[in-house]
Write an enzyme that holds these catalytic residues in place. Structure first.
Site, PDB file in Angstrom:
ATOM      1  N   LEU A  80       0.833  -1.206   0.000  1.00  0.00           N
ATOM      2  CA  LEU A  80       0.000   0.000   0.000  1.00  0.00           C
ATOM      3  C   LEU A  80       0.867   1.254   0.000  1.00  0.00           C
ATOM      4  O   LEU A  80       0.596   2.224  -0.704  1.00  0.00           O
ATOM      5  CB  LEU A  80      -0.940  -0.009   1.217  1.00  0.00           C
ATOM      6  CG  LEU A  80      -1.888   1.185   1.322  1.00  0.00           C
ATOM      7  CD1 LEU A  80      -2.808   1.269   0.103  1.00  0.00           C
ATOM      8  CD2 LEU A  80      -2.727   1.100   2.602  1.00  0.00           C
TER       9      LEU A  80
ATOM     10  N   HIS B  55      10.723  22.596  11.613  1.00  0.00           N
ATOM     11  CA  HIS B  55       9.809  21.709  10.883  1.00  0.00           C
ATOM     12  C   HIS B  55       9.353  22.326   9.573  1.00  0.00           C
ATOM     13  O   HIS B  55       8.670  21.690   8.785  1.00  0.00           O
ATOM     14  CB  HIS B  55       8.618  21.350  11.770  1.00  0.00           C
ATOM     15  CG  HIS B  55       9.068  20.763  13.078  1.00  0.00           C
ATOM     16  ND1 HIS B  55       9.371  21.555  14.166  1.00  0.00           N
ATOM     17  CD2 HIS B  55       9.331  19.492  13.442  1.00  0.00           C
ATOM     18  CE1 HIS B  55       9.784  20.772  15.150  1.00  0.00           C
ATOM     19  NE2 HIS B  55       9.768  19.529  14.746  1.00  0.00           N
TER      20      HIS B  55
END
Ligand code: GLN
Ligand code: ZN
Length: 756
Positions: free
Chosen positions: A17, A696
């Protein structure tokens, strides 16, 4: 109903997947391919369960990204910025963002390393059912002859884990959400004469407030009376849910699914369950771990439960969804044969559930030949696990029981004075958290060395080259305390695990972390010790390249535990203590090698917190104990740093203080100085490096911005207590971002210093 599995992993035993999704995202494959792969995986996983004899098999535990996201979409809880999008475009935009809209937030699912998408709700929302995915999946399973039950996350957990964009309490929305659930249930009721629905309410294992508890009865009275065709089983996991259990038995649900591994205290509810005549699925096979079950012990436990709850109402289950375990041991070709004999992944756990159920119901003679073999191997493996030399290391145990140093000799007040004299660092000293960008070349060199494609010398030269550049840049940027950049580390836990005794690494032990991302946690199977120094050569090499101070960089025991599969035959706190002693050896060697500052990262310290308040004190006690053991060898003039990857310290500030690090760097860049205030409020004495910019994001912060941020910090804590650094490691960033950001950071500090 007999054997029961709460849920199954979906990423695929070869991560099919993941690869299909990533190809679709990068535009290399169509969405049809993803759908096809998904169908094959569902079919395969259903059949695994069917072949193992599982009676009722989950549908809707499958997801292309995350179940909470699926649920938000099903309820029509679509944040405004995504409206107008449809189908997969909508779904993946919510998960991953698109060019116009940022992705929804993601956070950890209780105390696991699985991340769910946090639904965003507002009081003005109008919800609308869209159950296509769920209904189609049920039909798909039925067509394949699968006896299906439907998994959904319950309304109370859904709301508890969502956030209100317009502030306010998410539970205010229960009256809007509940009718959608009722509508869903009546749609489901049309599917068959009898449909079993598993409603997951893991939030019930937390210490619920009275107000929250009061929602349970009306909610489940309603849901359980939608249709005669439905049988509702409410599942909780990861802890006991006694308070909720006692309410749920008073509603018209069919039964409860409870965790008797991580929530053994659920036994307290047995009396109430027995009186209510509800069914009980007792989770006795651990869905969070990879160790073989002790089958006969589980049968004993079920028999104990059966002394209270009628045997006919009772059946064997997994403790939670098997989502948190890898698929199958089949592809593990390199693991030590002994270690492998002690392991059980999802597919093997299916057999365990079935065997336990059969013995419990009809006795050992009812097992077929294959099951008898498995049982025999299971008994044997559990026996060898108790005595095997590779697990039980007398030297480690003697040491743990000996009289070793438990904390540093000097008090902080005295140490810090010595340290300031030794280092003479300027006011607002600058540093970084440890890693620098992991370039494709560094990754390539590590990979080739692992595969034996380049020699040790070539590999070391590549790493040294990186360290040279990294040191040169930091000197040029005029950073005060340097780091070597961690090029030799793929991962801050794996790096140490690979060098410690008692750890093993699987080939295929992948578990989903979020979306298409999987992790392969190290396996701690035996007593832990450190055969030889792990970081000293790299750090001393780096130190030899500069006259400035080079920080040694280590990972602490709690973080190592949290990101590994930890043995379950001794207490977690005992494993932690062994790791702490191994790290202490490293601290001692670094110090002897002339390294004067050493950072012990506890990135996952807060993640390790128990779900129940009553267990927090014990956790904090050993977590702090073990950090102090790690750094006990440090002399007064060796400065100990730590780093933690989060910012909310309000409820744990005293614990952080008790760790007694000289300097802590933390992740507060996104909150201005709000979250720092707690340090001032309690009179925190040690030095603090609140991140001044957010690593981030790829954005380069300007000098002015950082000046402003530093000034904000100075409103809260005095300059003499502050360090200036980014808010986390830089390994995921690019050099083009890191260089200007750090240069701006140093320039900003210089400007602020000049005005102090
Ligand atoms: N020293 C580690 C690094 O800089 C810390 C990582 C982390 O906090 N997650 O990468
Ligand atoms: Zn961090």
């Amino acid at each position: 109903m007999s054997s029961y599995v709460v849920g199954f992993p979906r990423i695929g035993e070869k991560r099919e997947l993941k690869f299909a999704l990533e190809k679709f995202w990068s535009g290399k494959e169509s969405f049809d391919t993803v759908t096809q792969v998904a169908s094959q995986l569902k079919k395969r996983h259903w059949n695994y369960q069917k072949e193992a004899g599982v009676d009722l098999i989950s549908v809707n535990d499958f997801s292309l990204y995350d179940n909470m996201l699926d649920l938000a979409v099903m309820l029509g809880a679509i944040p405004e910025r995504f409206r107008g999008l449809e189908n997969e475009e909508l779904y993946f935009a919510m998960a991953r963002g698109n060019k116009d809209a940022v992705a929804m937030e993601m956070t950890k699912w209780f105390n696991t390393n699985y991340h769910y998408i946090v639904p965003e709700l507002t009081l003005n929302d109008t919800y609308k059912l869209n159950a296509t995915k769920l209904i189609n999946e049920y039909k798909e399973a039925k067509e394949q002859g699968i006896n299906a039950k439907i998994n959904i996350i319950g309304p109370i957990t859904f709301l508890a884990l969502s956030k209100r964009v317009d502030r306010g309490d998410t539970f205010e929305l229960l009256s809007k959400i509940l009718p959608i659930y009722e509508e869903l249930l009546s749609e489901i009721a049309k599917l068959d004469e009898k449909v079993v629905i598993q409603i997951d309410e893991p939030y019930f294992v937390k210490d619920l407030e009275a107000k929250e508890l009061s929602l349970i009865k009306p909610t489940y009275d309603k849901l359980a009376s939608v249709s005669e065709n439905l049988k509702i089983l409410v599942a909780t996991y990861f802890e006991h849910s006694n308070e909720a259990n006692k309410i749920l038995v008073k509603t018209p649900i069919t039964g409860l699914i409870l965790d008797f591994i991580h929530g053994i205290d659920n036994t307290e509810s047995l009396e109430a369950i027995a009186q209510s005549g509800k069914k009980l699925i007792a989770g006795v096979v651990d869905g969070r771990n990879i160790w073989i079950n002790d089958i006969l012990k589980s049968v004993d436990l079920l028999e104990d439960i059966a002394k209270v709850v009628d045997k006919d109402k009772l059946c064997t289950g997994t403790s939670c969804s098997l989502l948190h375990t890898p698929f199958t041991l089949e592809y593990e070709e390199k693991l030590d044969a002994n270690v492998k004999s002690w392991l059980s992944y999802a597919k093997e756990k299916l057999q365990e559930v079935e065997i336990i159920e059969t013995i419990f119901r009809d006795g050992k003679d009812a097992l077929n030949e294959a099951q008898k073999d498995i049982l025999e191997n299971n008994i044997e493996a559990n026996k060898t696990r108790k005595t095997a030399d590779i697990i039980h290391d007398k030297a480690v145990q003697d040491r743990v029981n000996s009289n070793f140093a438990k904390e540093r000799e000097d008090k902080f007040e005295d140490r810090i004075e010595v340290q300031h004299k030794t280092f003479n660092y300027p006011t607002l000293p600058t540093t970084t958290i440890g890693s620098f960008p992991q370039t494709p070349e560094v990754r390539k060199a590590r990979r080739e060395f692992k595969k034996g494609e380049i020699s040790k010398e070539e590999y070391e030269n590549a790493m040294k080259k990186y360290i040279d550049d990294c040191v040169a840049f930091q000197e040029e940027a005029d950073i005060d305390v340097l780091v070597h950049g961690e090029p030799e580390r793929n991962d801050m836990v794996e790096y140490f695990g690979e060098q410690l005794k008692g750890f093993a690494f699987s080939q295929n032990g992948w578990v989903q972390s979020y979306g298409s991302r999987c992790v392969k946690p190290p396996v701690i199977y035996g007593d832990v010790s450190r055969p030889k120094a792990m970081t000293v050569d790299w750090i001393t090499y780096a130190q030899s390249k500069t006259d400035r101070v080079m920080k040694g960089m280590l990972t602490g025991p709690v973080t190592i535990l949290n990101w590994s599969f930890v043995r379950d035959d001794i207490e977690r706190s005992d494993v932690s203590k062994q790791i702490a002693l191994a790290i202490a050896d490293e601290v001692s060697d670094l110090q002897d090698a002339g390294i004067k500052m050493i950072q012990v990262d506890e990135a996952a310290f807060k993640e390790g917190y128990p779900l129940r308040e009553s267990k927090i004190a014990t956790y904090e006690e050993w977590a702090v104990r073990d950090f102090k053991i790690c750094v006990a060898p440090a002399k007064a003039d060796t400065q100990i740093h730590t780093h933690m990857c989060y910012s909310e310290f309000n409820d744990i500030i005293r614990t952080i203080e008790a760790m007694d690090a000289d300097v802590i760097s933390i992740e507060t860049a996104r909150s201005g100085n709000e979250l720092l205030k707690i340090f001032a409020k309690i009179g925190y004495k040690q030095e603090v490096g609140p991140g001044v910019y957010d690593i981030h994001s790829p954005r380069v912060p300007s000098k002015e911005e950082i000046v402003e941020q530093i000034n904000k910090l100075l409103e809260v804590l005095p300059a003499k207590q502050l360090w200036i650094n980014p808010d986390c490691g830089l390994k995921t960033r690019k050099w083009e971002e890191v260089k200007p950001s750090l240069i701006n950071m140093v320039e900003a500090v210089k400007e602020v210093r000049s005005k102090l």
